[in-house]
Motif scaffolding. Structure first.
Motif, PDB file in Angstrom:
ATOM      1  N   GLU A  62      43.913  90.619  40.862  1.00 36.05           N
ATOM      2  CA  GLU A  62      43.287  92.154  40.521  1.00 36.05           C
ATOM      3  C   GLU A  62      41.991  92.354  39.836  1.00 36.05           C
ATOM      4  OE1 GLU A  62      44.448  94.468  41.372  1.00 36.05           O
ATOM      5  OE2 GLU A  62      46.110  94.802  41.379  1.00 36.05           O
ATOM      6  N   PHE A  63      41.289  93.059  40.707  1.00 32.95           N
ATOM      7  CA  PHE A  63      39.586  92.962  40.491  1.00 32.95           C
ATOM      8  C   PHE A  63      39.486  94.494  39.743  1.00 32.95           C
ATOM      9  CE2 PHE A  63      35.430  94.816  41.618  1.00 32.95           C
ATOM     10  CZ  PHE A  63      34.849  93.896  41.696  1.00 32.95           C
ATOM     11  N   ILE A  64      38.622  94.275  38.449  1.00 35.26           N
ATOM     12  CA  ILE A  64      38.081  95.458  37.786  1.00 35.26           C
ATOM     13  C   ILE A  64      36.284  95.821  37.577  1.00 35.26           C
ATOM     14  CG2 ILE A  64      38.691  96.091  35.642  1.00 35.26           C
ATOM     15  CD1 ILE A  64      40.910  95.549  36.898  1.00 35.26           C
ATOM     16  N   LEU A  65      36.377  96.447  37.686  1.00 36.63           N
ATOM     17  CA  LEU A  65      35.326  96.804  37.386  1.00 36.63           C
ATOM     18  C   LEU A  65      34.821  97.468  35.972  1.00 36.63           C
ATOM     19  CD1 LEU A  65      34.248  99.664  40.024  1.00 36.63           C
ATOM     20  CD2 LEU A  65      33.104  97.608  40.533  1.00 36.63           C
ATOM     21  N   PRO A  66      33.150  97.350  36.239  1.00 34.67           N
ATOM     22  CA  PRO A  66      32.844  97.782  34.177  1.00 34.67           C
ATOM     23  C   PRO A  66      33.526  98.964  34.261  1.00 34.67           C
ATOM     24  CG  PRO A  66      31.354  96.156  35.799  1.00 34.67           C
ATOM     25  CD  PRO A  66      31.991  96.531  36.828  1.00 34.67           C
ATOM     26  N   SER A  67      33.904  99.479  33.384  1.00 32.28           N
ATOM     27  CA  SER A  67      34.500 100.409  33.183  1.00 32.28           C
ATOM     28  C   SER A  67      33.525 101.640  31.698  1.00 32.28           C
ATOM     29  CB  SER A  67      35.848 100.709  32.146  1.00 32.28           C
ATOM     30  OG  SER A  67      35.776 100.044  30.958  1.00 32.28           O
ATOM     31  N   ILE A  74      38.339  97.199  48.946  1.00 33.93           N
ATOM     32  CA  ILE A  74      38.925  97.746  48.979  1.00 33.93           C
ATOM     33  C   ILE A  74      40.551  98.339  48.238  1.00 33.93           C
ATOM     34  CG2 ILE A  74      39.012 100.112  49.598  1.00 33.93           C
ATOM     35  CD1 ILE A  74      38.436 100.845  46.373  1.00 33.93           C
ATOM     36  N   GLU A  75      40.914  97.664  50.229  1.00 34.98           N
ATOM     37  CA  GLU A  75      42.731  97.639  50.057  1.00 34.98           C
ATOM     38  C   GLU A  75      43.163  96.804  49.686  1.00 34.98           C
ATOM     39  OE1 GLU A  75      40.547  95.987  53.594  1.00 34.98           O
ATOM     40  OE2 GLU A  75      39.948  97.351  52.329  1.00 34.98           O
ATOM     41  N   ARG A  76      42.194  95.759  49.230  1.00 34.17           N
ATOM     42  CA  ARG A  76      43.294  93.831  48.402  1.00 34.17           C
ATOM     43  C   ARG A  76      43.219  94.605  47.160  1.00 34.17           C
ATOM     44  NH1 ARG A  76      39.022  89.542  48.382  1.00 34.17           N
ATOM     45  NH2 ARG A  76      40.786  88.204  47.425  1.00 34.17           N
ATOM     46  N   PHE A  77      42.976  95.483  46.543  1.00 34.99           N
ATOM     47  CA  PHE A  77      43.439  95.969  45.153  1.00 34.99           C
ATOM     48  C   PHE A  77      44.291  97.513  45.325  1.00 34.99           C
ATOM     49  CE2 PHE A  77      39.646  92.677  45.293  1.00 34.99           C
ATOM     50  CZ  PHE A  77      39.896  91.533  45.613  1.00 34.99           C
ATOM     51  N   LYS A  78      45.216  97.280  43.924  1.00 37.00           N
ATOM     52  CA  LYS A  78      45.751  97.992  44.105  1.00 37.00           C
ATOM     53  C   LYS A  78      45.124  99.091  43.018  1.00 37.00           C
ATOM     54  CE  LYS A  78      49.877  96.425  46.374  1.00 37.00           C
ATOM     55  NZ  LYS A  78      51.534  96.392  45.863  1.00 37.00           N
ATOM     56  N   PHE A  79      45.113  97.690  41.837  1.00 35.75           N
ATOM     57  CA  PHE A  79      44.915  98.336  40.620  1.00 35.75           C
ATOM     58  C   PHE A  79      43.979  99.844  40.541  1.00 35.75           C
ATOM     59  CE2 PHE A  79      42.737  98.259  36.120  1.00 35.75           C
ATOM     60  CZ  PHE A  79      43.606  98.754  35.475  1.00 35.75           C
ATOM     61  N   LYS A  85      55.654  89.055  43.151  1.00 38.87           N
ATOM     62  CA  LYS A  85      55.998  89.853  44.487  1.00 38.87           C
ATOM     63  C   LYS A  85      55.052  90.387  45.422  1.00 38.87           C
ATOM     64  CE  LYS A  85      59.598  93.013  42.389  1.00 38.87           C
ATOM     65  NZ  LYS A  85      58.810  94.102  43.706  1.00 38.87           N
ATOM     66  N   ASP A  86      54.806  91.208  44.546  1.00 43.89           N
ATOM     67  CA  ASP A  86      53.954  92.531  45.032  1.00 43.89           C
ATOM     68  C   ASP A  86      52.375  92.059  45.685  1.00 43.89           C
ATOM     69  OD1 ASP A  86      55.825  94.406  45.013  1.00 43.89           O
ATOM     70  OD2 ASP A  86      54.658  95.038  42.821  1.00 43.89           O
ATOM     71  N   TYR A  87      52.038  90.134  45.595  1.00 46.58           N
ATOM     72  CA  TYR A  87      50.665  89.935  45.868  1.00 46.58           C
ATOM     73  C   TYR A  87      51.049  88.782  46.586  1.00 46.58           C
ATOM     74  CZ  TYR A  87      48.913  92.976  41.975  1.00 46.58           C
ATOM     75  OH  TYR A  87      49.427  93.529  41.069  1.00 46.58           O
TER      76      TYR A  87
END
Length: 283
Positions: free
Chosen positions: A34-39, A260-265, A26-28
């Motif tokens: 969600e988009f994730i960078l190499p960490s 970046i505002e598209r991806f909360k995580f 419901k929040d999407y």
């Protein structure tokens, strides 16, 4: 929503932090994404509600087991689900943590989520059902902690040289040259590269590049226009085209195109809380 938990003392040589994530559709929009960078870290993940699949930039959609382990990520990727709710418990391992605790062949885990059951040669069906039934987040974390604590007595020794090299890279925000690291360790660059890749899974130059970009990315101001040229200079990029190339590699878009505002995580974890550069002590 995410919550991070510190590891018990016995797991400090291996684990940076534990975490719990809950995403609701419901929040999407049409689906959770969600988009994730190499960490710079490896992960062990236990999904106890819903299921996710991942896709690296320009890559295929791989099957993601319910309980999976993955090593270094050298490409950014998206996590997606069509379920109403996705909830999971995860372990963020220090760069050498998976190798130390389990002795995994780290090359096989690069950009690849593999079944934790297969890797450990255990049946996690009962464990997974217990996770699903448990309502207390701390109890879920304790269950995963115990799974790892049972392995501590069988932990593997790895070269302390790699830990020292990792420490130098983190202390320099990824701006040190790998040649300088090997020189300070008084070993040949080829030998350091070989031992580093054996323990971490990727070459030290690739890892160092990820550390630098994570530090740079944490400086992004989500509420203002960013001066990327100055940021690039701050983190020792030789010129803007060099920075531009890294940004597009890790984010899939140019700085101007990336929203970046598209991806909360990624806002919460890589910028606001900067979990992957605040919890990286290797020694």
């Amino acid at each position: 929503m995410h919550t991070a938990y510190p590891p018990p003392e016995a797991l400090l040589p291996f684990v940076s932090f534990f975490y719990e994530i809950k995403w609701e559709r419901k929040d999407y929009g049409e689906k959770i994404e969600e988009f994730i960078l190499p960490s710079g870290m490896g992960f062990m993940v236990f999904q106890y509600s819903g299921s996710i699949y991942g896709r690296s930039i320009g890559g295929k959609k791989p099957f993601v087991p319910k309980c999976y382990t993955t090593g270094q990520q050298i490409n950014a990727y998206t996590l997606t689900s069509d379920d109403e709710i996705v909830a999971l418990i995860g372990v963020a391992f220090k760069p050498a943590g998976l190798r130390k605790l389990f002795g995994f062949d780290m090359h096989t885990l690069v950009d690849t989520p593999l079944s934790t059951e297969s890797l450990l040669n255990v049946n996690l069906t009962k464990f997974s059902h217990q996770l699903e039934r448990t309502t207390d987040p701390q109890e879920r974390i304790s269950m995963v902690e115990q799974l790892l604590l049972d392995r501590v007595d069988r932990a593997n020794k790895t070269s302390p040289m790699v830990d020292l090299g990792l420490e130098m890279m983190y202390e320099s925000y990824g701006c040190i040259q790998v040649r300088e690291v090997s020189d300070k360790l008084n070993v040949s660059m080829r030998y350091f590269q070989k031992k580093f890749k054996e323990v971490v899974g990727i070459p030290p130059s690739t890892f160092n590049r990820i550390v630098r970009f994570n530090n740079l990315f944490s400086e992004i101001d989500m509420n203002a226009q960013n001066d990327y040229a100055s940021l690039g200079t701050l983190y020792n990029y030789y010129d803007f085209s060099h920075f531009y190339k890294d940004f597009k590699k890790y984010c899939g878009h140019t700085p101007r195109e990336f929203h970046i505002e598209r991806f909360k995580f990624i806002q919460e974890v890589f910028v606001k809380d900067s979990l992957f550069i605040k919890n990286v002590q290797t020694l």
